[in-house]
Write an enzyme that holds these catalytic residues in place. Structure first.
Site, mmCIF file in Angstrom:
data_model
loop_
_atom_site.group_PDB
_atom_site.id
_atom_site.type_symbol
_atom_site.label_atom_id
_atom_site.label_comp_id
_atom_site.label_asym_id
_atom_site.label_seq_id
_atom_site.Cartn_x
_atom_site.Cartn_y
_atom_site.Cartn_z
ATOM 1 C CE1 TYR A 110 -4.875 -0.869 0.183
ATOM 2 C CE2 TYR A 110 -2.952 -2.957 1.340
ATOM 3 C CZ TYR A 110 -4.565 -2.629 1.147
ATOM 4 O OH TYR A 110 -5.396 -2.967 0.783
ATOM 5 C CE1 TYR A 149 -2.425 -6.509 3.455
ATOM 6 C CE2 TYR A 149 -3.019 -5.942 1.350
ATOM 7 C CZ TYR A 149 -3.183 -6.440 2.974
ATOM 8 O OH TYR A 149 -4.649 -5.881 2.846
ATOM 9 N NE ARG A 159 -6.813 -10.577 4.089
ATOM 10 C CZ ARG A 159 -7.721 -9.972 3.781
ATOM 11 N NH1 ARG A 159 -7.325 -8.038 3.846
ATOM 12 N NH2 ARG A 159 -8.397 -10.049 3.269
ATOM 13 C CG HIS A 164 -9.648 -2.786 1.195
ATOM 14 N ND1 HIS A 164 -10.118 -2.889 2.512
ATOM 15 C CD2 HIS A 164 -8.825 -3.023 0.834
ATOM 16 C CE1 HIS A 164 -8.946 -3.703 2.574
ATOM 17 N NE2 HIS A 164 -8.018 -3.395 2.370
HETATM 18 FE FE LIG Z 1 -6.249 -4.749 2.562
#
Ligand SMILES: [Fe+2]
Length: 239
Positions: A110, A149, A159, A164
């Site tokens: 991210y 990740y 994950r 999202h």
């Molecule tokens: Fe996420």
């Protein structure tokens, strides 16, 4: 915001659907701290909470739905077109509602100072986009397929690739949040977030479909993901 009693009105109420993840999911470490330990207290909403904000095409620009053109160059990764519709429990489209997405880059990182995963950042990818649904409840984003990740839920927890989604609705208190996954991802079976949704069929509703008809030759793959707000086919939403 005024706190006068006259400004407080009965507002929206979201039923906890049985396909939604429970507040406390034993396999998901984060829920052990954040799950309520006391009975919930019901508060009436203020006028401003149920009437705004209102988003229009003046505040949400078309280019914000393209996550691949926000910087000086193209982000690294597989370009995808992600489209679908927002529907109510009767299959009726929800027009002019704000959809927001956020995601990791193609390496699973991210754009956030707290992300310490040792994967490369991408200066051409912020991972954030938004758009309004059209009069048929349709939306479309151009982005890159995110990478998986690791996260600290348990040893060697990963994950699956996911995006999202936030569906804002008519006001602050109607906002719903969920995550969309990709078909055939082997990491789904071990993910405590995905598996916190107790109903198998409901979990499948969070996996998008490959959409061959929407692909663009020599340019982008495509996936389709419809969001259903309530009813038997409701998309599971986070609490
Ligand atoms: Fe996420």
């Amino acid at each position: 915001m005024s706190d006068r009693a006259s400004d407080r009105i009965a507002g929206y109420h979201k039923d906890h659907h049985r396909s939604d993840p429970p507040w406390l999911s034993p396999g998901l470490k984060a829920t052990r701290l954040r799950a309520p330990k006391q009975p919930l207290v019901s508060l009436t909403h203020t006028l401003s909470e149920v009437t705004g904000p209102v988003f229009t095409h003046n505040t949400v620009q078309d280019h914000e739905a393209d996550l691949t053109t926000q910087h000086g160059g193209a982000p690294i990764g597989q370009r995808i077109i992600l489209s679908g519709r927002v529907l109510d429990g009767y299959g009726k489209p929800i027009p002019n509602t704000l959809l927001e997405v956020w995601q990791a880059n193609s390496a699973g990182r991210y754009t956030h100072k707290w992300d310490t995963y040792q994967a490369p950042a991408d200066p051409n990818f912020s991972g954030v986009g938004r758009c309004l649904t059209d009069d048929q409840g349709r939306y479309s984003f151009v982005t890159i397929k995110p990478g998986p990740y690791p996260f600290g839920n348990h040893h060697n927890a990963w994950r699956p690739a996911h995006i999202h989604f936030s569906v804002f609705g008519r006001a602050f208190v109607t906002r719903l949040v969920t995550q969309m996954y990709f078909p055939g991802d082997p990491l789904l079976a071990q993910d405590p977030v995905f598996n916190s949704i107790p109903v198998s069929r409901a979990r499948q509703r969070l996996i998008c479909d490959f959409d061959l008809d929407a692909t663009v030759a020599d340019w982008a793959n495509a996936y389709r993901f419809d969001i259903v707000l309530r009813g038997r086919e409701a998309t599971p939403m986070e609490g």
